[in-house]
Design an enzyme around this catalytic site. Structure first.
Site, PDB file in Angstrom:
ATOM      1  N   THR A 289     -19.041  10.916 -23.549  1.00 15.80           N
ATOM      2  CA  THR A 289     -19.545  11.561 -24.764  1.00 15.80           C
ATOM      3  C   THR A 289     -20.576  10.662 -25.438  1.00 15.80           C
ATOM      4  O   THR A 289     -21.641  11.122 -25.866  1.00 15.80           O
ATOM      5  CB  THR A 289     -18.395  11.856 -25.753  1.00 15.80           C
ATOM      6  OG1 THR A 289     -17.431  12.676 -25.110  1.00 15.80           O
ATOM      7  CG2 THR A 289     -18.899  12.549 -27.001  1.00 15.80           C
TER       8      THR A 289
ATOM      9  N   TRP B 289     -23.699  10.675 -23.402  1.00 14.83           N
ATOM     10  CA  TRP B 289     -24.413  11.947 -23.508  1.00 14.83           C
ATOM     11  C   TRP B 289     -25.340  11.941 -24.721  1.00 14.83           C
ATOM     12  O   TRP B 289     -26.427  12.484 -24.704  1.00 14.83           O
ATOM     13  CB  TRP B 289     -23.422  13.098 -23.598  1.00 14.83           C
ATOM     14  CG  TRP B 289     -24.079  14.450 -23.644  1.00 14.83           C
ATOM     15  CD1 TRP B 289     -24.411  15.236 -22.593  1.00 14.83           C
ATOM     16  CD2 TRP B 289     -24.496  15.157 -24.823  1.00 14.83           C
ATOM     17  NE1 TRP B 289     -25.005  16.396 -23.028  1.00 14.83           N
ATOM     18  CE2 TRP B 289     -25.073  16.376 -24.399  1.00 14.83           C
ATOM     19  CE3 TRP B 289     -24.448  14.894 -26.191  1.00 14.83           C
ATOM     20  CZ2 TRP B 289     -25.586  17.318 -25.287  1.00 14.83           C
ATOM     21  CZ3 TRP B 289     -24.954  15.833 -27.074  1.00 14.83           C
ATOM     22  CH2 TRP B 289     -25.521  17.029 -26.617  1.00 14.83           C
ATOM     23  N   HIS B 290     -24.874  11.295 -25.791  1.00 12.75           N
ATOM     24  CA  HIS B 290     -25.668  11.291 -27.014  1.00 12.75           C
ATOM     25  C   HIS B 290     -26.897  10.408 -26.922  1.00 12.75           C
ATOM     26  O   HIS B 290     -27.863  10.611 -27.660  1.00 12.75           O
ATOM     27  CB  HIS B 290     -24.808  10.862 -28.211  1.00 12.75           C
ATOM     28  CG  HIS B 290     -23.936  11.953 -28.736  1.00 12.75           C
ATOM     29  ND1 HIS B 290     -22.712  12.254 -28.183  1.00 12.75           N
ATOM     30  CD2 HIS B 290     -24.123  12.838 -29.746  1.00 12.75           C
ATOM     31  CE1 HIS B 290     -22.175  13.268 -28.851  1.00 12.75           C
ATOM     32  NE2 HIS B 290     -23.013  13.648 -29.799  1.00 12.75           N
ATOM     33  N   GLY B 291     -26.857   9.421 -26.067  1.00 13.83           N
ATOM     34  CA  GLY B 291     -28.043   8.575 -25.947  1.00 13.83           C
ATOM     35  C   GLY B 291     -27.848   7.467 -24.938  1.00 13.83           C
ATOM     36  O   GLY B 291     -26.716   7.046 -24.678  1.00 13.83           O
TER      37      GLY B 291
END
Lengths: 387, 463
Positions: free
Chosen positions: B312, B315-317
């Site tokens: 997670t 996924w955000h960066g």
């Protein structure tokens, strides 16, 4: 919860308004310039395969859409008005006083190291390269002189004191650089009710320049300034909305420009480099009808202007300046036979050559304090002299 | 192109909507698909090739999976086929998003400079959800390429979600009538989303940026900046989701909600059931549950949580701070599950305070992509003054920030109150004239704000 049924198709009306606005907006004739922002507005970008491929067309299209939107000024005014109605008193680095005057927020470094300022380093280098003293005059900012007018979030008297300390530290740092403090004179005039700074611009008014002239002339020539009633006539010559209005988008008011005319007027010749011929006045009255009426003072900023006077004092002045000097120069013409005015932003020559060309000239650096703190043009002009 | 641009609001969307409403039914999806590709290509046309490749590749994978099953291929082989399809998608995502980050971590190796195609995280996850749902026989492989392309590329949710699982939209792709009620709700939702983004998120973003630039400044300023970012990211993201859902409704699509008053949560566990719900659902359905979820031993469950939250974060960066952020939440989730969760549920006020603090600090980790800057900022929050901040009467101060942003901050805090959402819904149901006035007013205010942001004076006499 069931929705109420309404006969009027409100959503349909909203959509129709949106579509109609978009349609009219898309086909409304484009405007060339923004008088408020003093710049050209973006036009429809050129459509080429290369510009589409690398995204430049799309970026320019958004700029075009923002610049050419219908009712642009009204929308900007609405936003500013809304902010002000919510109690916001600082917009884009400009404070708005209770009376609606605009004051630029200051940039100060509490532990100022003069030689780390490019402009001051240049002044120090000027002293060494010119091998003669340099007179440094920094015009205090409006936020210092008129600190009581500022909104309470601005910093008040502490701000004014910090601004003054910064200036004094520059004046006292180097022996060969002698500062002339004009803050007290401005403050006295302000307390006496004189409008020393414009309400919509960061510059001082002609009255402010005059108020400072007494102490500056005293320091330069040991001469008492002539009283206003006998020495000078101030003529209201035009109105304008200044740089701070453009910066923050508040156009509530306009300022009146005054021209200072001495009762005993000296003949002068003004030569602007790059122009043919001479002018015979420090003022360019045609500028009053232009989008930038402030250009009435010396016709604006030029790289080099030479003023030759009939003062008969045998003195010559070489001054490196910003636009604050433009409205002040009339108060110096009777002290010097010639004044060479250099604006480092526009001057394309070499500072070392200037010093060689004017070996007897007194050296002066004349700036608004705010500009001086961030200026880099002066440093590019003055040759760096190693210690 | 972004929703809050004048290009989109005054040119793209009106044109697309008018054309869409005027063409025959059989051409509507074609219009939407073409518009979506133009939307995606706007500004970065080269990445359109990647989008088209993804569409073609996943369409083919889906069809092949269906054909393999019909041909009676062994389940193991079908699973491998599915794995290859998912792997190909992850390879795409991995290369463009993480190649630079990974190579930057290897000593002596110059980091690879790879541009990140906008929205790749979103549409890749949507593609993976399609492949896996086909594999699981939850849906049939889509036969018509056009509607499949529309699913992957549909512009309302392409670049910032919500992540729509294929099964949620499968039937809508074939039939999505946009009746009056849908459009009515769509306009209302869109306008509110736009207002959240432009009137609240954008100004608070400026506040956070200014405070970050001085490393947080004083403790008061640092907490103010953290609060500003906490509100900014909510209003920005939820505003964008609202706009996406609203636009979807204009064309007859119902997208799932993405936020449900997340800052009212009484635990981190609850927070993540209310924040970016479609992403949480995706990870739950396609990573957490296949790993065994919580129906495993404690040790395995903790490992599953760590894996899911590492992913997670990633996924955000592509950054160490995002990994740290993901693991930060994993830690709190594990602690709630196995240490103090039960106690927390019995203490409403403390649980809300605790959740708020965890979330705000979490956002500081999220926002500061440089670890040094993160440490400086966190230090400022506990009173360690950053070197970039010099106390000056002319400089930034808490009072000055509040003077400029106080009202927006207050509006942002008030907007979190759940009762306001209920009031808004009631208004929509019962007071159409008021809705009309509010929609117009918000629309004009948003335009005014966007125009004001573009105000760019040339200060001729600055010097």
């Amino acid at each position: 919860m069931t929705e109420q049924k309404h006969k009027i198709p409100y959503t349909g009306i909203v959509i129709m308004i949106w579509l109609l606005f978009s349609l009219v907006n898309a086909f409304w004739p484009a405007r060339a310039e923004s008088e408020r922002e003093k710049r050209s507005l973006a036009r429809f970008p050129a459509v080429t395969a290369a510009r589409l491929a690398d995204g430049r067309f799309e970026e320019d299209f958004e700029a075009y859409a923002k610049d050419q939107i219908l009712f642009r000024n009204a929308l900007a005014d609405l936003h500013t008005g809304l902010e002000r109605s919510m109690g916001v008193r600082e917009i884009r680095g400009v404070f708005i006083t209770e009376e609606g005057a605009l004051r630029e927020a200051l940039t100060l470094s509490p532990d100022l190291k003069p030689l780390r300022l490019p402009a001051y380093k240049a002044v120090s280098d000027l002293f060494r390269a010119g091998q003669r003293p340099v007179t440094l005059i920094l015009v205090p900012p409006a936020a210092e002189i008129c600190w009581e007018d500022l909104p309470c979030v601005a910093g008040g008297e502490a701000l004014a004191k910090e601004s003054r300390r910064a200036r004094e530290s520059l004046y006292s740092f180097e022996t060969g650089v002698a500062g002339i403090e004009c803050g007290d004179a401005l403050r006295t005039a302000f307390e006496a009710g004189t409008k020393v700074f414009y309400d919509t611009d960061h510059h001082w008014t002609t009255a402010g320049a005059y108020a400072a002239s007494s102490v500056i002339r005293q320091a330069l020539a040991g001469e008492k300034v002539q009283e206003k009633e006998t020495g000078w006539e101030f003529l209201a010559s035009g109105t304008f909305s200044g740089s701070l209005s453009s910066k923050c988008g508040v156009f509530d008011r306009e300022d009146v420009i005054e021209i200072a005319r001495p009762n005993a007027e000296l003949p002068i010749l003004v030569r602007v480099s790059g122009e043919d011929g001479y002018r015979t006045s420090l003022y360019q009255r045609s500028a009053l009808a232009s989008p930038d009426p402030y250009k009435v003072f010396m016709g604006g900023n030029y790289g080099e202007v030479t003023i030759t006077t009939g003062a008969g004092t045998g003195r010559e002045l070489l001054v490196f300046k910003d636009s604050f000097f433009n409205s002040f120069v009339p108060f110096l013409v009777d002290l010097y036979d010639s004044i060479h005015v250099i604006d480092p932003r526009y001057y394309t020559g070499n500072g070392a050559m200037l010093l060689l060309e004017h070996p007897e000239a007194e050296l002066m650096v004349f700036y608004g304090q705010q500009t001086f703190m961030t200026d880099e043009a002066l440093g590019r002009l003055i040759p760096e002299v190693g210690l | 192109m972004v929703f809050s641009s004048l290009t989109f609001l005054l040119y793209f969307l009106p044109l697309v909507w008018v054309v869409y409403t005027q063409v025959p039914l059989s051409y509507k999806n074609l219009v939407l698909c073409c518009a979506s590709l133009v939307f995606y290509a706007w500004g970065e046309p080269v990445f359109l090739l990647l989008m088209v490749l993804s569409i073609g590749m996943n369409y083919a994978f889906g069809r092949l999976l269906g054909m393999a099953r019909k041909a009676g291929m062994r389940q193991g082989l079908i699973k491998i086929h599915m794995g290859l399809a998912v792997g190909a998608n992850l390879l795409f995502l991995g290369f463009f998003k993480y190649a630079g980050f990974v190579t930057g971590l290897i000593p002596g190796l110059a980091p690879l400079s790879v541009s990140l195609p906008i929205g790749i995280s979103f549409y890749t996850f949507q593609a993976i959800s399609y492949i896996v749902d086909v594999y699981r026989k939850k849906v049939e492989p889509r036969r018509d390429l056009l509607n499949f392309a529309l699913y992957i590329s549909f512009f309302p949710q392409l670049i910032a979600g919500p992540i729509v699982q294929y099964s949620q939209i499968e039937k809508q792709l074939d039939r999505h009538p946009a009746g009056f009620k849908m459009i009515d709700r769509g306009v209302w939702r869109f306008i509110w989303g736009l207002a959240k983004k432009v009137l609240i998120a954008n100004p608070l973003g400026r506040l956070h940026t200014e405070i970050s630039a001085i490393g947080g400044g004083s403790p008061g300023m640092a907490w103010l900046g953290a609060l500003a970012f906490t509100l900014q990211i909510y209003y920005d993201f939820s505003g964008y989701s609202d706009m996406a859902i609203g636009i979807g409704r204009l064309f007859g699509f119902r997208f799932p909600a993405n936020f449900d008053a997340p800052y009212t949560a009484k635990s981190v566990t609850e927070f993540w059931r209310r924040w970016h719900m479609t992403l949480s659902a995706w990870f739950r359905d396609y990573v957490y549950i296949p790993l065994g979820g919580n129906r495993v031993s404690r040790g395995r469950h903790i490992l599953n949580l760590l894996i899911v939250w590492l992913l997670t974060g990633l996924w955000h960066g592509a950054g160490l701070n995002f990994i740290l952020w993901g693991l930060y939440y994993a830690l709190w989730l594990i602690l709630e599950k196995y240490v103090f969760g039960d106690w927390l549920f019995k203490h409403s006020f403390i649980s809300r305070l605790y959740t708020g603090l965890v979330v705000v600090v979490g956002w500081v980790i999220f926002a500061q992509t440089d670890l040094g800057a993160m440490a400086t900022y966190l230090g400022a929050m506990i009173g360690l003054r950053p070197s970039a901040f010099a106390v000056s009467a002319a400089g930034p101060s808490l009072v000055r920030f509040l003077g400029r942003f106080g009202v927006v901050l207050l509006a942002g805090l008030i907007g979190l109150v759940p009762a306001l959402s209920l009031f808004r819904e009631r208004l929509f149901q019962r007071a159409k004239p008021a809705v009309f006035v509010i929609e117009l007013a918000l629309g004009i205010l948003c335009l005014a704000s966007l125009v004001s942001d573009s105000f760019n004076p040339f200060l001729y006499f600055r010097f």
